[in-house]
Design a protein around this motif. Structure first.
Motif, mmCIF file in Angstrom:
data_model
loop_
_atom_site.group_PDB
_atom_site.id
_atom_site.type_symbol
_atom_site.label_atom_id
_atom_site.label_comp_id
_atom_site.label_asym_id
_atom_site.label_seq_id
_atom_site.Cartn_x
_atom_site.Cartn_y
_atom_site.Cartn_z
ATOM 1 N N HIS A 196 0.835 -1.208 0.000
ATOM 2 C CA HIS A 196 0.000 0.000 0.000
ATOM 3 C C HIS A 196 0.867 1.254 0.000
ATOM 4 O O HIS A 196 0.579 2.219 -0.724
ATOM 5 C CB HIS A 196 -0.925 0.004 1.217
ATOM 6 C CG HIS A 196 -2.152 -0.833 1.058
ATOM 7 N ND1 HIS A 196 -3.161 -0.511 0.179
ATOM 8 C CD2 HIS A 196 -2.536 -1.982 1.670
ATOM 9 C CE1 HIS A 196 -4.116 -1.419 0.264
ATOM 10 N NE2 HIS A 196 -3.760 -2.326 1.156
ATOM 11 N N PHE A 197 1.913 1.256 0.820
ATOM 12 C CA PHE A 197 2.802 2.413 0.880
ATOM 13 C C PHE A 197 3.432 2.689 -0.481
ATOM 14 O O PHE A 197 3.450 3.841 -0.950
ATOM 15 C CB PHE A 197 3.904 2.193 1.919
ATOM 16 C CG PHE A 197 4.960 3.266 1.917
ATOM 17 C CD1 PHE A 197 4.762 4.454 2.603
ATOM 18 C CD2 PHE A 197 6.147 3.097 1.210
ATOM 19 C CE1 PHE A 197 5.727 5.459 2.583
ATOM 20 C CE2 PHE A 197 7.114 4.089 1.180
ATOM 21 C CZ PHE A 197 6.901 5.274 1.872
ATOM 22 N N GLU A 198 3.975 1.664 -1.113
ATOM 23 C CA GLU A 198 4.647 1.830 -2.397
ATOM 24 C C GLU A 198 3.699 2.428 -3.438
ATOM 25 O O GLU A 198 4.055 3.342 -4.187
ATOM 26 C CB GLU A 198 5.179 0.480 -2.890
ATOM 27 C CG GLU A 198 6.306 -0.098 -2.064
ATOM 28 C CD GLU A 198 7.629 0.612 -2.295
ATOM 29 O OE1 GLU A 198 7.730 1.395 -3.262
ATOM 30 O OE2 GLU A 198 8.561 0.392 -1.501
ATOM 31 N N ARG A 199 2.484 1.920 -3.482
ATOM 32 C CA ARG A 199 1.506 2.385 -4.464
ATOM 33 C C ARG A 199 1.110 3.836 -4.226
ATOM 34 O O ARG A 199 1.115 4.656 -5.168
ATOM 35 C CB ARG A 199 0.272 1.481 -4.422
ATOM 36 C CG ARG A 199 -0.861 1.940 -5.335
ATOM 37 C CD ARG A 199 -2.038 0.970 -5.259
ATOM 38 N NE ARG A 199 -2.520 0.774 -3.899
ATOM 39 C CZ ARG A 199 -3.316 1.630 -3.257
ATOM 40 N NH1 ARG A 199 -3.716 2.751 -3.851
ATOM 41 N NH2 ARG A 199 -3.725 1.373 -2.024
ATOM 42 N N ILE A 200 0.785 4.171 -2.989
ATOM 43 C CA ILE A 200 0.312 5.524 -2.687
ATOM 44 C C ILE A 200 1.453 6.526 -2.807
ATOM 45 O O ILE A 200 1.280 7.648 -3.308
ATOM 46 C CB ILE A 200 -0.328 5.577 -1.289
ATOM 47 C CG1 ILE A 200 -1.554 4.647 -1.241
ATOM 48 C CG2 ILE A 200 -0.726 7.006 -0.929
ATOM 49 C CD1 ILE A 200 -2.117 4.445 0.147
ATOM 50 N N TYR A 201 2.642 6.145 -2.339
ATOM 51 C CA TYR A 201 3.802 7.030 -2.427
ATOM 52 C C TYR A 201 4.089 7.392 -3.880
ATOM 53 O O TYR A 201 4.323 8.558 -4.219
ATOM 54 C CB TYR A 201 5.006 6.327 -1.795
ATOM 55 C CG TYR A 201 6.243 7.187 -1.646
ATOM 56 C CD1 TYR A 201 6.420 7.993 -0.529
ATOM 57 C CD2 TYR A 201 7.240 7.193 -2.616
ATOM 58 C CE1 TYR A 201 7.550 8.774 -0.367
ATOM 59 C CE2 TYR A 201 8.375 7.972 -2.474
ATOM 60 C CZ TYR A 201 8.537 8.757 -1.351
ATOM 61 O OH TYR A 201 9.660 9.532 -1.205
ATOM 62 N N ALA A 202 4.020 6.395 -4.750
ATOM 63 C CA ALA A 202 4.255 6.627 -6.182
ATOM 64 C C ALA A 202 3.170 7.528 -6.776
ATOM 65 O O ALA A 202 3.457 8.402 -7.603
ATOM 66 C CB ALA A 202 4.306 5.293 -6.927
ATOM 67 N N GLN A 203 1.937 7.323 -6.364
ATOM 68 C CA GLN A 203 0.841 8.160 -6.853
ATOM 69 C C GLN A 203 1.054 9.618 -6.489
ATOM 70 O O GLN A 203 0.863 10.518 -7.315
ATOM 71 C CB GLN A 203 -0.488 7.673 -6.265
ATOM 72 C CG GLN A 203 -1.021 6.385 -6.878
ATOM 73 C CD GLN A 203 -2.304 5.943 -6.190
ATOM 74 O OE1 GLN A 203 -2.716 6.516 -5.171
ATOM 75 N NE2 GLN A 203 -2.937 4.924 -6.747
ATOM 76 N N ILE A 204 1.431 9.853 -5.245
ATOM 77 C CA ILE A 204 1.646 11.229 -4.781
ATOM 78 C C ILE A 204 2.781 11.889 -5.539
ATOM 79 O O ILE A 204 2.681 13.056 -5.954
ATOM 80 C CB ILE A 204 1.918 11.245 -3.266
ATOM 81 C CG1 ILE A 204 0.682 10.764 -2.487
ATOM 82 C CG2 ILE A 204 2.315 12.650 -2.792
ATOM 83 C CD1 ILE A 204 0.908 10.569 -1.017
ATOM 84 N N LEU A 205 3.852 11.155 -5.781
ATOM 85 C CA LEU A 205 4.989 11.713 -6.523
ATOM 86 C C LEU A 205 4.615 12.079 -7.967
ATOM 87 O O LEU A 205 5.179 13.016 -8.539
ATOM 88 C CB LEU A 205 6.147 10.711 -6.539
ATOM 89 C CG LEU A 205 6.936 10.528 -5.239
ATOM 90 C CD1 LEU A 205 8.018 9.491 -5.442
ATOM 91 C CD2 LEU A 205 7.548 11.851 -4.777
ATOM 92 N N SER A 206 3.666 11.350 -8.511
ATOM 93 C CA SER A 206 3.295 11.577 -9.914
ATOM 94 C C SER A 206 2.274 12.696 -10.087
ATOM 95 O O SER A 206 1.994 13.108 -11.221
ATOM 96 C CB SER A 206 2.722 10.289 -10.511
ATOM 97 O OG SER A 206 1.461 9.954 -9.941
ATOM 98 N N GLU A 207 1.721 13.198 -9.005
ATOM 99 C CA GLU A 207 0.687 14.226 -9.081
ATOM 100 C C GLU A 207 1.273 15.615 -9.266
ATOM 101 O O GLU A 207 2.395 15.877 -8.922
ATOM 102 C CB GLU A 207 -0.185 14.190 -7.810
ATOM 103 C CG GLU A 207 -0.979 12.901 -7.709
ATOM 104 C CD GLU A 207 -1.721 12.792 -6.376
ATOM 105 O OE1 GLU A 207 -1.473 13.636 -5.474
ATOM 106 O OE2 GLU A 207 -2.487 11.845 -6.225
#
Length: 207
Positions: A196-207
């Motif tokens: 979950h951390f990996e997925r959400i962290y990546a999403q935030i970086l891409s925003e």
């Protein structure tokens, strides 16, 4: 709902959340308002009071975070504009409700309005909890590495939301009970939590 109150909150109060971090943005304030109104309707509480309490609950973040709940209460009770719609007795209840909203509070809120905003502020949907935790860390500790953010993420979730965490729920039968069970299941699984951390962290970086 009083339309004058709604207009006042939307134009004079909610924009102040633009100065806070992403975890305490207008999005968060609006979520707390919507959940407070739902709870107030279900319980039969005054919707206008619940609405204003939710709108003011985090304004104290304009000062030190550790006492933001107390500061928020002071901001509400000293805002003379609210006297147009609420009696001194109502404002006292509203101030105390704002003061009582913190998740770390060991005592039950002093009124049903405190329980409403405390419950609404929990936002215990696992996705929301995890995203807000990561966003807060990235906003306040930009110097941290990804691994350091994960360590903070884990420690915060474990201390607050695990079976031994300090969070309290005050309204029996609310949807938060199931949400809390779900987040605890995620915390108990290191692999699931990391994914979950990996997925959400990546999403935030891409925003």
């Amino acid at each position: 709902m009083n339309l004058e109150i709604m207009n006042f909150i939307e134009t004079e109060i909610l924009p102040r959340y633009n100065d806070f971090d992403r975890a305490h943005s207008i999005r968060h304030a609006t979520n707390v308002i919507n959940k407070s109104l739902t709870l107030a309707r279900n319980i039969g509480a005054d919707e206008d009071m619940a609405y204003v309490i939710a709108a003011y609950h985090d304004l104290g973040l304009e000062g030190p975070r550790a006492i933001h709940h107390i500061t928020s209460g002071k901001i509400l009770i000293t805002d003379a504009r609210l006297r147009r719609w609420f009696s001194p007795e109502q404002l006292k209840i509203m101030k105390e409700a704002v003061e009582d909203h913190r998740a770390s509070a060991s005592k039950a809120p002093r009124s049903i309005y405190g329980k409403i905003v405390a419950e609404a502020d929990r936002e215990l949907e696992p996705e929301t909890i995890m995203r807000r935790t990561i966003e807060y860390g990235m906003d306040h500790y930009p110097e941290k590495t990804k691994e350091e953010h994960f360590e903070r993420f884990y420690k915060h979730l474990d201390a607050k939301y695990s079976a031994r965490g300090y969070i309290h729920l005050w309204i029996a039968g609310s949807e938060n009970e199931q949400h809390l069970k779900n987040i605890r299941n995620i915390i108990a699984s290191p692999t699931l939590l990391r994914n979950h951390f990996e997925r959400i962290y990546a999403q935030i970086l891409s925003e």
